[in-house]
Design an enzyme around this catalytic site. Sequence first.
Site, PDB file in Angstrom:
ATOM      1  CB  SER A 235       6.113  21.270  37.142  1.00  0.00           C
ATOM      2  OG  SER A 235       5.283  21.144  36.020  1.00  0.00           O
ATOM      3  NE  ARG A 236       0.663  25.488  36.981  1.00  0.00           N
ATOM      4  CZ  ARG A 236      -0.374  25.750  36.213  1.00  0.00           C
ATOM      5  NH1 ARG A 236      -1.098  26.827  36.416  1.00  0.00           N
ATOM      6  NH2 ARG A 236      -0.691  24.936  35.217  1.00  0.00           N
TER       7      ARG A 236
ATOM      8  CB  ILE B 186       6.927  19.318  24.640  1.00  0.00           C
ATOM      9  CG1 ILE B 186       7.982  19.266  23.538  1.00  0.00           C
ATOM     10  CG2 ILE B 186       7.100  20.555  25.513  1.00  0.00           C
ATOM     11  CD1 ILE B 186       7.778  18.182  22.522  1.00  0.00           C
TER      12      ILE B 186
ATOM     13  CG  ASP C   3       0.855  24.400  19.273  1.00  0.00           C
ATOM     14  OD1 ASP C   3       1.535  25.142  19.992  1.00  0.00           O
ATOM     15  OD2 ASP C   3       1.020  23.159  19.229  1.00  0.00           O
TER      16      ASP C   3
ATOM     17  CE  LYS D 211       5.462  25.184  18.267  1.00  0.00           C
ATOM     18  NZ  LYS D 211       4.385  24.147  18.467  1.00  0.00           N
TER      19      LYS D 211
HETATM   20  P1  NAP Z   1       1.216  20.814  28.173  1.00  0.00           P
HETATM   21  O1  NAP Z   1       1.658  19.424  28.424  1.00  0.00           O
HETATM   22  O2  NAP Z   1      -0.248  21.080  28.068  1.00  0.00           O
HETATM   23  O3  NAP Z   1       1.785  21.834  29.240  1.00  0.00           O
HETATM   24  C1  NAP Z   1       3.109  21.775  29.732  1.00  0.00           C
HETATM   25  C2  NAP Z   1       3.141  22.135  31.208  1.00  0.00           C
HETATM   26  O4  NAP Z   1       3.011  23.528  31.364  1.00  0.00           O
HETATM   27  C3  NAP Z   1       1.977  21.548  31.994  1.00  0.00           C
HETATM   28  O5  NAP Z   1       2.255  20.233  32.378  1.00  0.00           O
HETATM   29  C4  NAP Z   1       1.839  22.504  33.161  1.00  0.00           C
HETATM   30  O6  NAP Z   1       2.595  22.007  34.250  1.00  0.00           O
HETATM   31  C5  NAP Z   1       2.453  23.801  32.643  1.00  0.00           C
HETATM   32  N1  NAP Z   1       1.414  24.827  32.497  1.00  0.00           N
HETATM   33  C6  NAP Z   1       0.263  24.741  31.811  1.00  0.00           C
HETATM   34  N2  NAP Z   1      -0.443  25.866  31.917  1.00  0.00           N
HETATM   35  C7  NAP Z   1       0.268  26.681  32.707  1.00  0.00           C
HETATM   36  C8  NAP Z   1       0.061  27.991  33.216  1.00  0.00           C
HETATM   37  N3  NAP Z   1      -1.026  28.683  32.907  1.00  0.00           N
HETATM   38  N4  NAP Z   1       1.011  28.533  34.001  1.00  0.00           N
HETATM   39  C9  NAP Z   1       2.122  27.832  34.290  1.00  0.00           C
HETATM   40  N5  NAP Z   1       2.377  26.585  33.847  1.00  0.00           N
HETATM   41  C10 NAP Z   1       1.460  26.026  33.066  1.00  0.00           C
HETATM   42  O7  NAP Z   1       1.870  21.395  26.853  1.00  0.00           O
HETATM   43  P2  NAP Z   1       2.993  20.793  25.908  1.00  0.00           P
HETATM   44  O8  NAP Z   1       2.347  19.970  24.849  1.00  0.00           O
HETATM   45  O9  NAP Z   1       4.105  20.206  26.675  1.00  0.00           O
HETATM   46  O10 NAP Z   1       3.430  22.146  25.174  1.00  0.00           O
HETATM   47  C11 NAP Z   1       4.201  23.143  25.814  1.00  0.00           C
HETATM   48  C12 NAP Z   1       4.862  23.996  24.744  1.00  0.00           C
HETATM   49  O11 NAP Z   1       5.671  23.124  23.944  1.00  0.00           O
HETATM   50  C13 NAP Z   1       3.882  24.657  23.787  1.00  0.00           C
HETATM   51  O12 NAP Z   1       4.313  25.956  23.468  1.00  0.00           O
HETATM   52  C14 NAP Z   1       3.898  23.761  22.556  1.00  0.00           C
HETATM   53  O13 NAP Z   1       3.629  24.499  21.363  1.00  0.00           O
HETATM   54  C15 NAP Z   1       5.334  23.273  22.582  1.00  0.00           C
HETATM   55  N6  NAP Z   1       5.505  21.988  21.887  1.00  0.00           N
HETATM   56  C16 NAP Z   1       4.667  20.934  22.148  1.00  0.00           C
HETATM   57  C17 NAP Z   1       4.805  19.753  21.431  1.00  0.00           C
HETATM   58  C18 NAP Z   1       3.919  18.550  21.668  1.00  0.00           C
HETATM   59  O14 NAP Z   1       4.032  17.556  20.940  1.00  0.00           O
HETATM   60  N7  NAP Z   1       3.064  18.534  22.684  1.00  0.00           N
HETATM   61  C19 NAP Z   1       5.817  19.647  20.469  1.00  0.00           C
HETATM   62  C20 NAP Z   1       6.686  20.713  20.281  1.00  0.00           C
HETATM   63  C21 NAP Z   1       6.520  21.876  20.996  1.00  0.00           C
HETATM   64  P3  NAP Z   1       2.077  22.226  35.768  1.00  0.00           P
HETATM   65  O15 NAP Z   1       0.566  22.227  35.745  1.00  0.00           O
HETATM   66  O16 NAP Z   1       2.670  21.092  36.512  1.00  0.00           O
HETATM   67  O17 NAP Z   1       2.639  23.558  36.157  1.00  0.00           O
END
Ligand code: NAP
Length: 307
Positions: free
Chosen positions: A35-36, A13, A167, A89
């Site tokens: 970011s890690r 996102i 989610d 969110k």
């Molecule tokens: P994602 O790509 O799976 O995770 C985002 C980043 O968070 C990862 O690249 C990782 O970066 C970091 N991360 C993951 N686990 C972690 C941990 N345990 N501790 C610290 N950092 C961690 O997820 P996403 O889809 O972007 O979603 C993130 C949030 O945005 C969620 O709450 C989701 O509901 C919301 N969201 C997502 C979307 C969508 O379409 N995907 C849409 C609207 C809102 P590093 O490993 O580099 O640290």
Amino acid sequence: MAEKLALVGIGKIARDQHIPAISANPDWALEATVSRHASVDGIPSYTELQSLLDERPDISTISLAIPPQPRFAYAEAALKAGRNVMLEKPPGQSLAECFALKSLAEEMGVTIFATWHSRFADCVPDLKSWLAARELKRLRIIWKEDVQHWHPGQEWIWEPGGMGVFDPGINALSIMTEILPHAVHVRDATLEFPDNRATPISAELRFTDPEGADVSAVFDWRQQGPQTWDIEIETTNANARLSLGGSKLEIDGELIREGSDNEYSNLYARMSELVRLRTSDMDLSPFIHVCDAFALGRRVVTSPFHY
Ligand code: NAP
């Protein structure tokens, strides 16, 4: 002058929405990322939030685009360092975490914003005004998508605190709680859990409405073919359908408006306003419905889910 911001969690996102929205808004300057494993070309990157907080006191705002499970610790550290915080969110993995963050932001005199991006979809304000002048008879949320397509390989959504189908479902609830003129509450729910997973793949919710309307929701992550992010509304004298997650509105079958995707630019504009006004926006009502569905829901075990 632009407010300096750091973006935490350079994942799906962050790349799809946050970075383009920040870059397009002159009120914000993306000064660093945390970011890690990932970084953004040309932007200083940190692997730990605390190092950034220690080294960059000039960065006033931290936007957290990480999954809900680790979010509390990051938000707490940022607030304790006197920074404004923007939460993706859902705003946390539990309500108590969110209440604690709200209190901490008040104590520190900084802004906290629990963002609900779907509320900022183009047609949501139109539907809210339309509904305010009518008597609701029925509201049905139908939010069905293919988890394989929208959450490829995301294991955190299947872990405790990841919320499974809620989610995306919480996005629909964020619209419902925005447009309804009065509060409803979950009466009963059925949640289907894959045999090998800790969070649900589908959910059916029924709400009690104080005015007697029939309010319900279905969320399903097994949708094939066309995807459905609709809210159907019947009132005593007209019907509405909000579709495409809030960007298309039809009244009695006639297209009223089909907007474009401005949700995240609207979110960053709202954050800018909150910081300027030195206030917060921490509405937890969509999350309360999800917590109630987990509390009241009948658990049904279904086939295992594998990516
Ligand atoms: P994602 O790509 O799976 O995770 C985002 C980043 O968070 C990862 O690249 C990782 O970066 C970091 N991360 C993951 N686990 C972690 C941990 N345990 N501790 C610290 N950092 C961690 O997820 P996403 O889809 O972007 O979603 C993130 C949030 O945005 C969620 O709450 C989701 O509901 C919301 N969201 C997502 C979307 C969508 O379409 N995907 C849409 C609207 C809102 P590093 O490993 O580099 O640290």
